[in-house]
Design a protein around this motif. Structure first.
Motif, mmCIF file in Angstrom:
data_model
loop_
_atom_site.group_PDB
_atom_site.id
_atom_site.type_symbol
_atom_site.label_atom_id
_atom_site.label_comp_id
_atom_site.label_asym_id
_atom_site.label_seq_id
_atom_site.Cartn_x
_atom_site.Cartn_y
_atom_site.Cartn_z
ATOM 1 N N ASP A 1 96.252 33.717 -68.741
ATOM 2 C CA ASP A 1 95.249 33.102 -69.616
ATOM 3 C C ASP A 1 93.979 33.953 -69.704
ATOM 4 O OD1 ASP A 1 96.878 30.857 -70.088
ATOM 5 O OD2 ASP A 1 96.353 30.107 -68.081
ATOM 6 N N ASN A 2 93.353 33.878 -70.861
ATOM 7 C CA ASN A 2 92.059 34.542 -71.094
ATOM 8 C C ASN A 2 92.004 35.969 -70.533
ATOM 9 O OD1 ASN A 2 91.160 32.049 -72.132
ATOM 10 N ND2 ASN A 2 90.815 31.353 -70.034
ATOM 11 N N PRO A 3 92.875 36.857 -71.004
ATOM 12 C CA PRO A 3 92.915 38.206 -70.435
ATOM 13 C C PRO A 3 91.589 38.958 -70.578
ATOM 14 C CG PRO A 3 94.249 38.087 -72.430
ATOM 15 C CD PRO A 3 93.879 36.693 -72.080
ATOM 16 N N VAL A 4 90.914 38.750 -71.724
ATOM 17 C CA VAL A 4 89.662 39.493 -71.937
ATOM 18 C C VAL A 4 88.606 39.054 -70.923
ATOM 19 C CG1 VAL A 4 87.748 39.820 -73.559
ATOM 20 C CG2 VAL A 4 90.109 39.992 -74.366
ATOM 21 N N GLU A 5 88.492 37.740 -70.766
ATOM 22 C CA GLU A 5 87.528 37.200 -69.798
ATOM 23 C C GLU A 5 87.851 37.711 -68.390
ATOM 24 O OE1 GLU A 5 86.694 32.754 -68.554
ATOM 25 O OE2 GLU A 5 86.831 32.970 -70.740
ATOM 26 N N PHE A 6 89.150 37.757 -68.082
ATOM 27 C CA PHE A 6 89.573 38.227 -66.751
ATOM 28 C C PHE A 6 89.126 39.679 -66.539
ATOM 29 C CE2 PHE A 6 92.421 40.393 -63.898
ATOM 30 C CZ PHE A 6 92.520 39.522 -62.842
ATOM 31 N N ILE A 7 89.348 40.513 -67.553
ATOM 32 C CA ILE A 7 89.018 41.940 -67.398
ATOM 33 C C ILE A 7 87.496 42.133 -67.352
ATOM 34 C CG2 ILE A 7 89.274 44.236 -68.426
ATOM 35 C CD1 ILE A 7 91.938 43.191 -69.685
ATOM 36 N N GLU A 8 86.782 41.329 -68.138
ATOM 37 C CA GLU A 8 85.308 41.400 -68.093
ATOM 38 C C GLU A 8 84.802 41.133 -66.684
ATOM 39 O OE1 GLU A 8 84.064 39.983 -72.613
ATOM 40 O OE2 GLU A 8 84.203 38.500 -71.021
ATOM 41 N N LYS A 9 85.344 40.101 -66.053
ATOM 42 C CA LYS A 9 84.911 39.735 -64.693
ATOM 43 C C LYS A 9 85.275 40.831 -63.699
ATOM 44 C CE LYS A 9 84.474 34.784 -64.955
ATOM 45 N NZ LYS A 9 85.383 33.750 -65.419
ATOM 46 N N LEU A 10 86.468 41.409 -63.903
ATOM 47 C CA LEU A 10 86.922 42.485 -63.015
ATOM 48 C C LEU A 10 85.949 43.666 -63.059
ATOM 49 C CD1 LEU A 10 89.539 42.694 -61.333
ATOM 50 C CD2 LEU A 10 90.582 43.893 -63.263
ATOM 51 N N LYS A 11 85.481 43.984 -64.269
ATOM 52 C CA LYS A 11 84.555 45.107 -64.435
ATOM 53 C C LYS A 11 83.236 44.867 -63.722
ATOM 54 C CE LYS A 11 83.989 47.826 -68.074
ATOM 55 N NZ LYS A 11 83.857 48.360 -69.453
ATOM 56 N N GLU A 12 82.861 43.595 -63.634
ATOM 57 C CA GLU A 12 81.573 43.271 -63.011
ATOM 58 C C GLU A 12 81.638 43.326 -61.493
ATOM 59 O OE1 GLU A 12 80.599 39.495 -64.677
ATOM 60 O OE2 GLU A 12 80.252 40.370 -66.663
ATOM 61 N N GLN A 13 82.864 43.282 -60.946
ATOM 62 C CA GLN A 13 83.004 43.322 -59.486
ATOM 63 C C GLN A 13 82.727 44.727 -58.960
ATOM 64 O OE1 GLN A 13 86.980 41.910 -58.645
ATOM 65 N NE2 GLN A 13 86.590 39.953 -59.617
ATOM 66 N N ASP A 14 82.338 44.802 -57.688
ATOM 67 C CA ASP A 14 82.152 46.113 -57.063
ATOM 68 C C ASP A 14 83.506 46.779 -56.898
ATOM 69 O OD1 ASP A 14 79.462 45.861 -56.871
ATOM 70 O OD2 ASP A 14 79.521 45.001 -54.842
ATOM 71 N N GLY A 15 83.518 48.090 -56.930
ATOM 72 C CA GLY A 15 84.773 48.800 -56.694
ATOM 73 C C GLY A 15 84.790 50.117 -57.424
ATOM 74 N N LYS A 16 85.902 50.819 -57.248
ATOM 75 C CA LYS A 16 86.084 52.075 -57.965
ATOM 76 C C LYS A 16 86.444 51.747 -59.423
ATOM 77 C CE LYS A 16 87.812 54.889 -54.120
ATOM 78 N NZ LYS A 16 88.939 55.794 -53.732
ATOM 79 N N ASP A 17 86.712 52.781 -60.197
ATOM 80 C CA ASP A 17 87.076 52.554 -61.596
ATOM 81 C C ASP A 17 88.454 51.893 -61.700
ATOM 82 O OD1 ASP A 17 84.697 53.574 -62.387
ATOM 83 O OD2 ASP A 17 85.456 55.554 -62.918
ATOM 84 N N ILE A 18 88.778 51.469 -62.918
ATOM 85 C CA ILE A 18 90.006 50.704 -63.185
ATOM 86 C C ILE A 18 90.892 51.542 -64.105
ATOM 87 C CG2 ILE A 18 90.904 48.607 -64.275
ATOM 88 C CD1 ILE A 18 88.092 47.346 -63.591
ATOM 89 N N TRP A 19 92.138 51.724 -63.719
ATOM 90 C CA TRP A 19 93.097 52.496 -64.529
ATOM 91 C C TRP A 19 93.830 51.553 -65.474
ATOM 92 C CZ3 TRP A 19 98.044 55.205 -62.167
ATOM 93 C CH2 TRP A 19 98.743 55.851 -63.199
#
Ligand SMILES: NC(=O)c1ccc[n+]([C@@H]2O[C@H](COP(=O)([O-])OP(=O)(O)OC[C@H]3O[C@@H](n4cnc5c(N)ncnc54)[C@H](OP(=O)(O)O)[C@@H]3O)[C@@H](O)[C@H]2O)c1
Length: 177
Positions: free
Chosen positions: A93-111
């Motif tokens: 569900d809500n893939p865009v919202e999920f990815i937006e939240k993921l980007k806001e988390q601390d961490g390395k870049d996302i492939w």
């Protein structure tokens, strides 16, 4: 904020797989250059998370080898419900919202691994930061496109790179989105 980077290979005419999903043209041994991984291991150092469409995941699981990214956090996008596995979590569900939240988390870049449908989803949502595209010197004529038909027009900026041509004919281009 961490970046989402599409690191992917395509035929010169912009396909990432044959119509049936096969990538034999990409893994052909004739392209092997000893001690050359086309920047792959250096790229892996910069990321800790992957994003895959369900079709790409199924293709990866069909390879005759263990799951290739056991040490990364792996997310697979599907419109149906699936049980998470040892290595991947499914997102329905809500893939865009999920990815937006993921980007806001601390961490390395996302492939962003792909394939074409997921690439368009991330691009259209304005969440794609960078593309590292390796062109393979082959024309396939038909297949699965780098970005599926529903991709919106999007202008890119070429990033200056050195040493991006390989003697097997691969050419690697980097763009910021
Ligand atoms: N050349 C390369 O470097 C490279 C890299 C990556 C992939 N590939 C190739 O690309 C091919 C697959 O590309 P593709 O474009 O056909 O498929 P894809 O993007 O990998 O996956 C498509 C699937 O993702 C799910 N999906 C799509 N939109 C969604 C949404 N809005 N919400 C939730 N789930 C969504 C759906 O799964 P469900 O059907 O389960 O709902 C859909 O069928 C494979 O053959 C793979 O080998 C090549």
């Amino acid at each position: 904020m961490r970046k989402i980077v599409l690191y992917i290979a395509a035929s010169l005419d912009g396909y990432i797989a044959r119509p049936d999903g096969n990538i034999d043209w990409l893994t052909d041994k004739k392209y092997t250059i000893p001690d050359e991984d086309f920047g792959y291991s250096a790229f892996l150092q910069t990321i800790d998370t992957t994003l895959m469409g369900h079709s790409t995941y199924k293709e990866v699981m069909g390879f005759d080898m263990p799951f290739p990214y056991p040490d990364l956090k792996n997310y697979v996008f599907s419109r149906s419900a699936h049980e998470d596995t040892e290595y991947v979590s499914f997102v329905k569900d809500n893939p865009v919202e999920f990815i937006e939240k993921l980007k806001e988390q601390d961490g390395k870049d996302i492939w962003l691994i792909g394939g074409g449908q997921l690439n368009s989803l991330v691009l259209n949502a304005g969440l794609l930061d960078e593309i590292i595209l390796t062109y393979i010197p082959i024309i396939l004529g038909k297949g699965i496109k780098l970005f599926s038909e529903d991709a919106n027009e999007h202008k890119l900026k070429l990033k200056p790179t050195e040493g991006n041509q390989y003697r097997n004919g691969f050419v690697q281009l980097k763009y910021s989105c």
